[in-house]
Design an enzyme around this catalytic site. Structure first.
Site, mmCIF file in Angstrom:
data_model
loop_
_atom_site.group_PDB
_atom_site.id
_atom_site.type_symbol
_atom_site.label_atom_id
_atom_site.label_comp_id
_atom_site.label_asym_id
_atom_site.label_seq_id
_atom_site.Cartn_x
_atom_site.Cartn_y
_atom_site.Cartn_z
ATOM 1 N N ASP A 143 1.016 -1.000 -0.113
ATOM 2 C CA ASP A 143 0.005 -0.054 0.040
ATOM 3 C C ASP A 143 0.868 1.308 0.003
ATOM 4 O O ASP A 143 2.156 1.239 0.471
ATOM 5 C CB ASP A 143 -0.978 -0.013 1.229
ATOM 6 C CG ASP A 143 -2.032 1.000 1.099
ATOM 7 O OD1 ASP A 143 -2.146 1.642 0.037
ATOM 8 O OD2 ASP A 143 -3.077 0.719 1.948
ATOM 9 N N CYS A 144 0.433 2.340 -0.277
ATOM 10 C CA CYS A 144 1.131 3.442 -0.802
ATOM 11 C C CYS A 144 1.940 4.075 0.344
ATOM 12 O O CYS A 144 1.593 4.503 1.311
ATOM 13 C CB CYS A 144 0.392 4.642 -1.422
ATOM 14 S SG CYS A 144 -0.201 3.882 -3.065
#
Length: 784
Positions: A300-301
């Site tokens: 995830d970012c």
């Protein structure tokens, strides 16, 4: 781009059948030319590179390319904004695109404009899940990937889409619950597999060519964003082995093993003290090892940066990089890996071979997408272009998805459907009565056009519109009087209330299940004043405690529309006036407000605990009062179930050598790994009769309850959905529905150690009012 007219209902059925029966491109008009990403046939160098030989096996091509890269080049390919490698004729690539319920511009890989001003925006996932229609879910994926390929060909999009979100809707307050298919692990897993198959295309099943590359996220136990001062960047989810195996892992296992997804995204949170993006047991051992992921794992970012900088899990950035890549992470959403990987290798924290393994996984996916095969226009799906986006057929499917997902919660009288002849003027009231972007929820793109509830109802009858509240916060009663007067002067009143992204969203969990502000007061006052039937229509992702309306005789009917997408207004009106017979079922439990008092969001336990009065979560384990139960949904007709056939006994064959007295009685259970599970299923044949006067769709839900003997040891679910199927039945007709229940997957339970077992003895199957018992018996095998 508002108020786009949709095709007439007469064409809908044929169009939908066409969409449900095809895969791949629909249109055949050429797109604008996109330059090759790599292996340009006009580049003389490309002809000599083995990685450019499209006829060679993908693993060989990927190994050849990795072998030609320098350490610096390798590191710059580890982030979502992957750098170009000019000396090898490879352009830069943006990996991050989103397609939760339509092509979205949330990620930087996709944008709208020019020949692509918008894309078909389907209902938010929680609404589509309420259809319980796996064929519909796959058809939506096919349309979304058509439009995604068209935009890629036109230079406006990528081919790697970080969707769907398949986390369990564990807590009703979660702001991102709207993105999920609900609370049941089997439903969520079936949605994942179906939608992914639609996105990736038939060839993508089993390592072949990909139409687009999907991604199942967020692995795992991620279902808290920001609640009571605790956010997802710092949260450590404490999850038992039992809950991990029988709840949190189920959808991801189905997505990888049945959907053959090309990517899995690890989450921000820790699980039992270890960041998911740095946990080799989760990534390397489970996702890639046990489940055999054929693809890549992405963070995830900024997740790697988060577990270094926010969670302080490692003392240096380089150690964070090494931990993540060695755990099985292949790609970083963010610049962290690209920035620190070289230093980690040169510092001896990891080997260059670790990077090679990650790149083999990402490059193989790009090759399966055809990105190393030269001219895009000469490849499969290369003819898709602007004329294949927002087509009438695609928009009709978005409308049909909304119709199928809307749930009729209450219909006293019955008050619905309304009649244009009898209800010549309808008051349309509420902060969501004339909205557009509210209807598509989050992670949406630019829709082809919108039909609001006010516009939709206006196609049937005269409308008297009053907003009642300035917005969903409804902080004052300044607009109440106009709404009350409108209700007094109309033949019927429709209140369109609920939530929007200011109340529930990413980064925003709710602290209440009640309608915001003074919405409840407005509903009650308008219902009291209305001279005709009052209908409450709710837009929301998560459940809402509307006990007041459920129990108010003056509120004759209630519809839950979720976030119904670009055509939501048409779908709502079609149901209100009977052009469509509602058939949706709730994919989540609707709890009363006081449920929250004993359930902190941070407690991950699914099962109830008597010692501290913790009531448990979801219909599988919670047995307390509800506003509306999982699976609830009414129709304008009446369906009757009749069991046609089902076995009363199923013998479970044991694998390997077992003692001759291996027969097990009540209270005993066979490990799933000790049973011969292949093709071990029981078939249920059910007749569904439409006993009413209207054609309608009905969802058959099959629940199972395991034997009571031994239940204390297993702490099994109170009941578990083991099969579902949606069927359309004409008025007065009867349809036979067949459902196969896989014994090892569906009738097993998980013990406290996380071991899946098949209880021997009487299992109770329940389908509506029909109850059938099946006895499972272990087959003894003699030692040879």
């Amino acid at each position: 781009m508002t108020g786009t007219a949709l095709p007439a209902a007469a064409a809908a059925t044929a169009t939908l059948l066409l969409l449900l029966s095809i895969s791949g491109g629909i249109g055949r008009l050429a797109a604008g030319a996109r330059e090759p990403f790599a292996c340009d046939p006009k580049d003389e160098r490309a002809r000599g590179f083995p990685f450019c030989q499209a006829s060679s096996p993908v693993p060989e091509r990927a190994r050849d390319l990795v072998g030609r890269l320098t350490l610096q080049e390798k590191a710059k390919l580890l982030g979502n904004d992957a750098a170009a490698v000019p000396r090898l004729g490879i352009k830069g690539y943006e990996w991050w695109s989103e397609a939760l319920h339509g092509v979205s511009n949330v990620g930087p890989g996709t944008r709208f404009g020019g020949d692509f001003p918008g894309a078909t925006s389907f209902p938010q996932v929680i609404t589509t899940a309420a259809s319980f229609n796996a064929s519909l879910w796959e058809a939506i994926g096919q349309v979304v990937s058509d439009e995604a390929r068209a935009m890629y060909n036109g230079g406006m999009g990528g081919l790697t889409y970080w969707s769907p979100n398949i986390n369990i809707l564990r807590d009703p307050r979660w702001g991102r619950g709207q993105e999920t298919p609900g609370e049941d692990p089997v439903v969520v897993g079936q949605y994942a597999a179906s939608y992914v198959r639609g996105l990736q295309g038939a060839e993508g099943d089993g390592g072949g060519r990909l139409k687009v590359a999907a991604c199942c996220k967020h692995f795992t136990a991620y279902d808290l964003d920001n609640w009571n001062g605790i956010d997802r960047y710092h949260f450590n989810a404490r999850v038992s082995k039992q809950d991990m195996e029988d709840t949190f892992s189920v959808p991801f296992r189905m997505c990888v093993m049945e959907g053959k997804v090309a990517s899995v995204m690890c989450s921000y949170n820790q699980v039992n003290g270890i960041p998911t993006c740095a946990d080799p047991n989760l990534l390397r051992k489970t996702v890639r090892g046990a489940w055999r992921l054929d693809g890549y794992v992405v963070s995830d970012c900024d997740s790697v940066g988060v577990f270094y900088g926010n969670q302080h899990y490692t003392s240096t950035p380089q150690q964070a990089v090494a931990d993540a890549i060695k755990a099985g992470l292949d790609l970083d959403c963010g610049p962290f890996l690209a920035k620190h990987t070289e230093e980690a290798v040169r510092g001896g924290l990891m080997n260059e071979a670790d990077i090679d393994g990650a790149l083999l996984n990402t490059l193989a996916v790009q090759m399966r997408l055809g990105m190393f095969d030269g001219e895009p226009s000469a490849q499969a799906y290369g003819t898709l272009g602007p004329k294949d986006v927002c087509t009438p057929a695609h928009q009709e499917l978005a409308l049909e998805a909304a119709r199928q997902g809307i749930v009729l919660l209450k219909n006293q009288g019955p008050a619905l459907p309304l009649s244009p002849r009898r209800h010549r003027a309808v008051a349309i009231i509420g902060p969501n009565s004339d909205v557009t972007v509210t209807m598509v929820g989050n992670y949406a793109g630019v829709a082809c056009g919108y039909t609001t509830p006010l516009q939709g109802i206006g196609k049937y009858t005269k409308t008297i519109h009053q907003q009642g509240c300035a917005d969903v916060a409804c902080s004052d009663d300044k607009l109440f009087e106009g709404a009350i007067q409108a209700a007094r002067g109309a033949d019927a009143t429709v209140l369109v209330m609920g939530l929007d992204q200011s109340i529930e969203a990413e980064f925003k969990d709710r602290d209440s299940l009640l309608l915001p502000g003074r919405q409840q007061e407005l509903v009650s006052k308008v219902a009291m004043a209305s001279k005709g039937p009052t209908v409450l229509v709710l837009m929301s992702g998560g459940p809402v405690d509307i006990s007041f309306a459920k129990n108010d005789l003056r509120v004759a009917a209630i519809l839950w529309a979720g976030y119904p997408g670009q055509a939501g207004g048409t779908a709502i009106a079609d149901i209100l006036f009977g052009a469509t017979n509602p058939g949706g079922k709730l994919p989540m439990t609707w709890y009363p407000q006081d449920y929250l008092a004993s359930v902190p969001m941070t407690v991950m336990d699914m099962r109830p605990t008597r010692s501290n009065l913790y009531p448990g979560r979801t219909y599988r384990f919670y047995g307390g009062p509800v506003v509306y139960p999982f699976g609830h949904g009414l129709s304008y007709t009446h369906f009757v179930h009749t069991l046609a056939s089902a076995p009363s006994t199923v013998v479970v064959p044991l694998a390997g050598r077992r003692p001759a007295n291996a027969t097990m009685g009540p209270g005993k259970a066979v490990r799933v790994t000790h049973a011969r599970c292949a093709r071990l299923s029981l078939g249920v044949q059910l007749d569904v009769q439409n006993a009413g006067a209207r054609d309608g769709a009905h969802t058959v839900l099959v629940f199972s309850t395991p034997p009571k003997d031994g239940g204390a040891r297993w702490a099994p679910p109170r009941s578990q959905l083991v099969g579902f199927q949606r069927v359309h039945v004409a008025a007065g007709a009867r349809e036979r529905v067949g459902i196969n229940i896989h014994v090892c997957k569906s009738l097993s339970v998980v013990d406290g150690a996380g071991v899946r077992r098949i209880p021997m003895g009487e299992h109770r199957l329940q389908i509506g009012d029909v109850v059938h018992s099946v006895s499972l018996q272990a087959e003894p095998l003699r030692v040879i």
